[in-house]
Enzyme design. Sequence first.
Site, short mmCIF file in Angstrom:
data_model
loop_
_atom_site.label_atom_id
_atom_site.label_comp_id
_atom_site.label_asym_id
_atom_site.label_seq_id
_atom_site.Cartn_x
_atom_site.Cartn_y
_atom_site.Cartn_z
CG HIS A 37 -2.09 -0.96 1.03
ND1 HIS A 37 -3.34 -0.57 0.62
CD2 HIS A 37 -2.15 -2.30 1.15
CE1 HIS A 37 -4.13 -1.62 0.53
NE2 HIS A 37 -3.43 -2.70 0.84
CG ASN A 38 5.49 2.70 0.78
OD1 ASN A 38 5.49 3.68 0.04
ND2 ASN A 38 6.41 2.48 1.70
CG ASP A 66 8.71 -9.86 4.93
OD1 ASP A 66 8.01 -8.89 5.25
OD2 ASP A 66 9.06 -10.73 5.74
CG PHE A 70 14.28 3.45 6.43
CD1 PHE A 70 14.99 3.44 5.24
CD2 PHE A 70 13.60 2.28 6.79
CE1 PHE A 70 15.04 2.32 4.43
CE2 PHE A 70 13.63 1.15 5.97
CZ PHE A 70 14.35 1.18 4.79
CE1 TYR A 79 15.63 -2.63 14.78
CE2 TYR A 79 14.49 -2.87 12.69
CZ TYR A 79 14.51 -3.02 14.05
OH TYR A 79 13.42 -3.55 14.70
CG HIS A 109 18.65 -5.23 2.46
ND1 HIS A 109 19.19 -3.98 2.69
CD2 HIS A 109 17.42 -5.20 3.05
CE1 HIS A 109 18.34 -3.25 3.39
NE2 HIS A 109 17.26 -3.96 3.61
NE ARG A 110 14.61 -1.46 0.24
CZ ARG A 110 14.67 -1.68 1.55
NH1 ARG A 110 14.01 -2.67 2.09
NH2 ARG A 110 15.40 -0.90 2.32
P1 IMP Z 1 8.55 -4.87 5.88
O1 IMP Z 1 8.11 -3.56 5.30
O2 IMP Z 1 7.49 -5.67 6.53
O3 IMP Z 1 9.39 -5.66 4.93
O4 IMP Z 1 9.45 -4.46 7.14
C1 IMP Z 1 10.78 -4.19 6.98
C2 IMP Z 1 11.35 -3.58 8.25
O5 IMP Z 1 12.72 -3.97 8.32
C3 IMP Z 1 11.35 -2.08 8.21
O6 IMP Z 1 10.29 -1.54 8.92
C4 IMP Z 1 12.68 -1.74 8.89
O7 IMP Z 1 12.47 -1.78 10.26
C5 IMP Z 1 13.57 -2.90 8.59
N1 IMP Z 1 14.39 -2.61 7.40
C6 IMP Z 1 14.27 -3.18 6.18
N2 IMP Z 1 15.16 -2.65 5.32
C7 IMP Z 1 15.84 -1.72 6.02
C8 IMP Z 1 16.88 -0.82 5.65
O8 IMP Z 1 17.35 -0.73 4.52
N3 IMP Z 1 17.31 -0.02 6.64
C9 IMP Z 1 16.82 -0.04 7.89
N4 IMP Z 1 15.84 -0.85 8.29
C10 IMP Z 1 15.36 -1.68 7.35
#
Ligand code: IMP
Length: 195
Positions: free
Chosen positions: A10-11, A70, A152, A154, A180-181
């Site tokens: 939804h983002n 995810d 953002f 961590y 990682h993405r």
């Molecule tokens: P998702 O949106 O359910 O995949 O949740 C991913 C969560 O992992 C985010 O809310 C962040 O807390 C953390 N996260 C994922 N990628 C990053 C990043 O690149 N930097 C910092 N935190 C991340």
Amino acid sequence: MIERLILATHNQGKVREFDKMLAGLAGRIEGAAEHNLPEPEETETTFEGNALLKARAAMTATGLPALSDDSGLTVEALDGAPGIYSARWAGPEKDFDMAMQRIYDELGGDIEGKKAAFVAVLALAFPDGTEQTFEGRVDGTLSWPARGENGFGYDPIFVPDGFDITFAEFDPADKNAMSHRARAVEKLKAYLSNE
Ligand code: IMP
């Protein structure tokens, strides 16, 4: 080429980002909001499981191929936590100072240099039942106190291997290029370009 691809999020920011990244490989990228899709509960125990669950739900509801992601931070000394709970550790207020403090506390303050990794899994689900996942990972270590204003989640306590600054101290474009993405997306692009 996939003509229409549902992005199970939804983002709207993520929809635009994927639209740019997959230019030429997928036609129209449509967000979950455009299709009024519900957000399924993330009940699985792995990044792959939750990514597939979201992609499958969007594909089933629309009858179109769907992509989801995810991601999270895994800390080796915490048996992979927060992992799939990375977003949930920040609570409804998305308070990542609290989430980073929880990592510090669960490590009993012994956080400096502890092995960690950011992991992202993309999942593709097609109406014919074909499913594919693509994993990207950046290994690193944790550092305390939090440093840096960019990024953002961590980012302020994560130092990728080979560097001595946190992800939040990186130039955002440099982080995005090696994240990682980005690594998961490279694998997805390689797959789509062979389709
Ligand atoms: P998702 O949106 O359910 O995949 O949740 C991913 C969560 O992992 C985010 O809310 C962040 O807390 C953390 N996260 C994922 N990628 C990053 C990043 O690149 N930097 C910092 N935190 C991340």
